[in-house]
Design a protein around this motif. Structure first.
Motif, mmCIF file in Angstrom:
data_model
loop_
_atom_site.group_PDB
_atom_site.id
_atom_site.type_symbol
_atom_site.label_atom_id
_atom_site.label_comp_id
_atom_site.label_asym_id
_atom_site.label_seq_id
_atom_site.Cartn_x
_atom_site.Cartn_y
_atom_site.Cartn_z
ATOM 1 N N LEU A 72 0.872 -1.170 0.000
ATOM 2 C CA LEU A 72 0.000 0.000 0.000
ATOM 3 C C LEU A 72 0.905 1.215 0.000
ATOM 4 O O LEU A 72 1.882 1.261 0.754
ATOM 5 C CB LEU A 72 -0.861 -0.027 1.265
ATOM 6 C CG LEU A 72 -2.143 0.794 1.314
ATOM 7 C CD1 LEU A 72 -3.132 0.331 0.265
ATOM 8 C CD2 LEU A 72 -2.785 0.689 2.698
ATOM 9 N N THR A 73 0.639 2.182 -0.867
ATOM 10 C CA THR A 73 1.461 3.386 -0.907
ATOM 11 C C THR A 73 0.592 4.621 -0.713
ATOM 12 O O THR A 73 -0.643 4.536 -0.662
ATOM 13 C CB THR A 73 2.223 3.518 -2.245
ATOM 14 O OG1 THR A 73 1.316 3.956 -3.273
ATOM 15 C CG2 THR A 73 2.875 2.202 -2.671
ATOM 16 N N LEU A 74 1.250 5.746 -0.649
ATOM 17 C CA LEU A 74 0.553 7.022 -0.442
ATOM 18 C C LEU A 74 -0.525 7.256 -1.501
ATOM 19 O O LEU A 74 -1.570 7.822 -1.206
ATOM 20 C CB LEU A 74 1.583 8.155 -0.487
ATOM 21 C CG LEU A 74 1.122 9.508 0.043
ATOM 22 C CD1 LEU A 74 1.069 9.493 1.561
ATOM 23 C CD2 LEU A 74 2.077 10.612 -0.417
ATOM 24 N N ALA A 75 -0.262 6.795 -2.730
ATOM 25 C CA ALA A 75 -1.231 6.998 -3.823
ATOM 26 C C ALA A 75 -2.557 6.309 -3.516
ATOM 27 O O ALA A 75 -3.631 6.871 -3.746
ATOM 28 C CB ALA A 75 -0.650 6.469 -5.139
ATOM 29 N N GLU A 76 -2.499 5.073 -2.987
ATOM 30 C CA GLU A 76 -3.727 4.336 -2.684
ATOM 31 C C GLU A 76 -4.421 4.909 -1.453
ATOM 32 O O GLU A 76 -5.650 4.963 -1.389
ATOM 33 C CB GLU A 76 -3.431 2.846 -2.468
ATOM 34 C CG GLU A 76 -2.994 2.114 -3.731
ATOM 35 C CD GLU A 76 -1.553 2.414 -4.083
ATOM 36 O OE1 GLU A 76 -1.312 2.973 -5.179
ATOM 37 O OE2 GLU A 76 -0.664 2.097 -3.269
ATOM 38 N N THR A 86 4.047 -0.590 4.988
ATOM 39 C CA THR A 86 5.490 -0.341 4.900
ATOM 40 C C THR A 86 5.786 0.393 3.597
ATOM 41 O O THR A 86 5.369 -0.041 2.534
ATOM 42 C CB THR A 86 6.262 -1.673 4.916
ATOM 43 O OG1 THR A 86 5.939 -2.380 6.117
ATOM 44 C CG2 THR A 86 7.765 -1.437 4.857
ATOM 45 N N GLU A 87 6.492 1.517 3.691
ATOM 46 C CA GLU A 87 6.964 2.234 2.497
ATOM 47 C C GLU A 87 8.432 2.574 2.685
ATOM 48 O O GLU A 87 8.905 2.733 3.812
ATOM 49 C CB GLU A 87 6.172 3.531 2.258
ATOM 50 C CG GLU A 87 4.875 3.327 1.494
ATOM 51 C CD GLU A 87 4.497 4.500 0.604
ATOM 52 O OE1 GLU A 87 5.213 4.731 -0.392
ATOM 53 O OE2 GLU A 87 3.491 5.166 0.885
ATOM 54 N N GLY A 88 9.107 2.750 1.576
ATOM 55 C CA GLY A 88 10.520 3.128 1.620
ATOM 56 C C GLY A 88 10.737 4.627 1.544
ATOM 57 O O GLY A 88 11.885 5.074 1.512
ATOM 58 N N PHE A 89 9.642 5.388 1.528
ATOM 59 C CA PHE A 89 9.758 6.845 1.367
ATOM 60 C C PHE A 89 8.466 7.480 1.874
ATOM 61 O O PHE A 89 7.377 6.938 1.685
ATOM 62 C CB PHE A 89 9.934 7.194 -0.119
ATOM 63 C CG PHE A 89 9.952 8.667 -0.424
ATOM 64 C CD1 PHE A 89 11.127 9.386 -0.356
ATOM 65 C CD2 PHE A 89 8.783 9.329 -0.793
ATOM 66 C CE1 PHE A 89 11.142 10.760 -0.643
ATOM 67 C CE2 PHE A 89 8.790 10.691 -1.076
ATOM 68 C CZ PHE A 89 9.974 11.404 -0.997
ATOM 69 N N TYR A 90 8.603 8.631 2.544
ATOM 70 C CA TYR A 90 7.429 9.447 2.887
ATOM 71 C C TYR A 90 7.803 10.904 2.669
ATOM 72 O O TYR A 90 8.846 11.368 3.130
ATOM 73 C CB TYR A 90 6.991 9.207 4.324
ATOM 74 C CG TYR A 90 5.751 9.989 4.730
ATOM 75 C CD1 TYR A 90 4.629 10.046 3.898
ATOM 76 C CD2 TYR A 90 5.703 10.678 5.941
ATOM 77 C CE1 TYR A 90 3.490 10.762 4.258
ATOM 78 C CE2 TYR A 90 4.569 11.389 6.317
ATOM 79 C CZ TYR A 90 3.469 11.434 5.474
ATOM 80 O OH TYR A 90 2.340 12.142 5.836
ATOM 81 N N TRP A 91 6.942 11.614 1.998
ATOM 82 C CA TRP A 91 7.267 12.980 1.581
ATOM 83 C C TRP A 91 7.606 13.892 2.754
ATOM 84 O O TRP A 91 8.428 14.811 2.638
ATOM 85 C CB TRP A 91 6.115 13.576 0.762
ATOM 86 C CG TRP A 91 4.896 13.953 1.562
ATOM 87 C CD1 TRP A 91 3.823 13.160 1.849
ATOM 88 C CD2 TRP A 91 4.647 15.204 2.198
ATOM 89 N NE1 TRP A 91 2.908 13.843 2.619
ATOM 90 C CE2 TRP A 91 3.381 15.106 2.841
ATOM 91 C CE3 TRP A 91 5.342 16.417 2.284
ATOM 92 C CZ2 TRP A 91 2.817 16.154 3.570
ATOM 93 C CZ3 TRP A 91 4.782 17.469 3.006
ATOM 94 C CH2 TRP A 91 3.526 17.322 3.629
#
Length: 398
Positions: free
Chosen positions: A253-257, A272-277
């Protein structure tokens, strides 16, 4: 007359040997889904991120202009292979990146091996890319199924979610994500009660959700991505699955979803993401520039495409050449230090190792500004998230 014919023949041969005229520059291809289930997940926004990397690098390398081109593979491995082959053979493309969809990425990975061209996979997840399917010119950047299993799966099992049922995308990515997460669940003493495989780009998840619900598993693992994940979550709400006491785990799941779902529907999801703005000053500076161009904040796929493109150009500069062997060697040698990954490193199997982050989606009342969606629960160190080269199953490292 004979000498003129001979001259013409020699000139024609020289042109053929020289390859396409565009090969005189440096050409990068962004190949991904721009019209289907993963269009927001990567799509045209990844193309924009790659262009930003080229601009930030200065627009040229080794005195040659850098060009970025793009195409929509529509999640079809055959179409993707046809495009990539034309890019490599006719259009002088030196490197292909993004490559959403694991079945596509595996196909291009093999083509790149055969043609001795570099690919850097960002959008596809399967850990096989740097495992049994690894190859000397192939790299994997933002995340993989093993890292997602360690991050989201590990956290939920540790928190008591010890029984699972999987709703799995019916292709290479889904199988890999289910397998890697199942292995980790069992290793930690949990149980997998069952799974169901779902065609890509389904619109009706009701029968699959009913099976998951009746399994009584504490955690329903969504081993899918993009619109398939958001539609699963929306329809799960209609069945009252979370209200009934079961938890949904969005394994990719990413920020886009999350943005597509909205905080009302997404609140409480762990991912879990490898980047957050909004992680630090560097990520904010990049993301605000990206927002001005696209009207949205980047997720880890888009930010990862920027990083992969930038690192490729650094490797070309360091090698002093576009030669595939020389550039691949530099990609494995140079540290990765940019707004996406600080202190990242590339293993001999092509896996780029960097820290990932475990997030929980905020409640609407906790969000203070637009795109303020995550609270960080933990850092997942890179050497824990990703398999070592020797444990990956990559034949190159034996």
């Amino acid at each position: 007359m004979k000498s003129q014919l001979l001259y013409a023949a020699v000139a024609a041969c020289a042109l053929l040997l020289a390859g396409p005229a565009s090969a005189q520059g440096v050409k990068i291809g962004i190949l991904n889904d721009q019209s289907g289930v993963y269009a927001d997940y990567g799509g045209k926004y990844s193309f924009e991120a790659a262009k930003m990397a080229v601009e930030d690098f200065g627009g040229s390398v080794l005195g040659q202009k850098i060009e970025v081109i793009t195409a929509d593979h529509q999640n079809k491995p055959d179409l993707a292979t046809s495009i990539a082959r034309r890019w490599y053979e006719v259009e002088g493309v030196d490197m292909i990146t993004e490559l959403t969809t694991s079945s596509v990425a595996l196909a291009i990975h093999e083509l790149s091996r055969q043609m001795k061209k570099i690919d850097i996979v960002v959008g596809a997840a399967t850990s096989r890319l740097t495992g049994d399917a690894c190859q000397p010119y192939g790299f994997h950047w933002a995340y993989d199924t093993h890292a997602l299993a360690v991050g989201t799966g590990g956290a939920l099992v540790q928190a008591g979610g010890d029984t699972w049922f999987f709703m799995t995308a019916d292709y290479a990515f889904g199988y890999a994500l289910e397998k890697d997460t199942s292995d980790l669940i069992k290793e930690k003493g949990g149980k997998v009660l069952g799974s169901v495989r779902i065609p890509l780009n389904s619109s009706d998840f009701s029968s699959f959700l009913l099976q998951a619900q009746s399994s009584k598993a504490k955690i329903i693992g969504l081993a899918n991505a993009g619109l398939d994940t958001t539609n699963s979550i929306k329809q799960a709400a209609e069945f009252g699955i979370v209200k009934g006491g079961q938890k949904l785990a969005g394994l990719l799941l990413t920020l886009a979803e999350v943005h597509g779902l909205g905080l009302e529907a997404a609140q409480g999801l762990v991912l879990t993401e490898g980047f957050y703005w909004d992680h630090d000053d560097k990520t904010r500076e990049f993301s605000e520039r990206f927002f001005k161009r696209t009207g949205r904040m980047p997720n880890m796929i888009q930010a990862g495409t920027y990083s992969a493109t930038l690192q490729y150009l650094k490797a070309v500069k360091a090698a002093g050449s576009k030669d595939t062997e020389a550039v691949a060697a530099k990609l494995k040698e140079l540290p990765v230090d940019d707004m996406f990954a600080q202190g990242g490193k590339v293993l001999p199997n092509g896996r780029m190792v960097h820290d990932l982050y475990l997030f929980e989606v905020k409640k609407p009342s906790e969000s203070k500004k637009p795109w303020d969606y995550y609270k960080q629960l933990a850092v997942v160190p890179g050497d824990k998230a990703f398999l070592s080269a020797k444990d990956s199953g990559c034949p190159l490292t034996k």
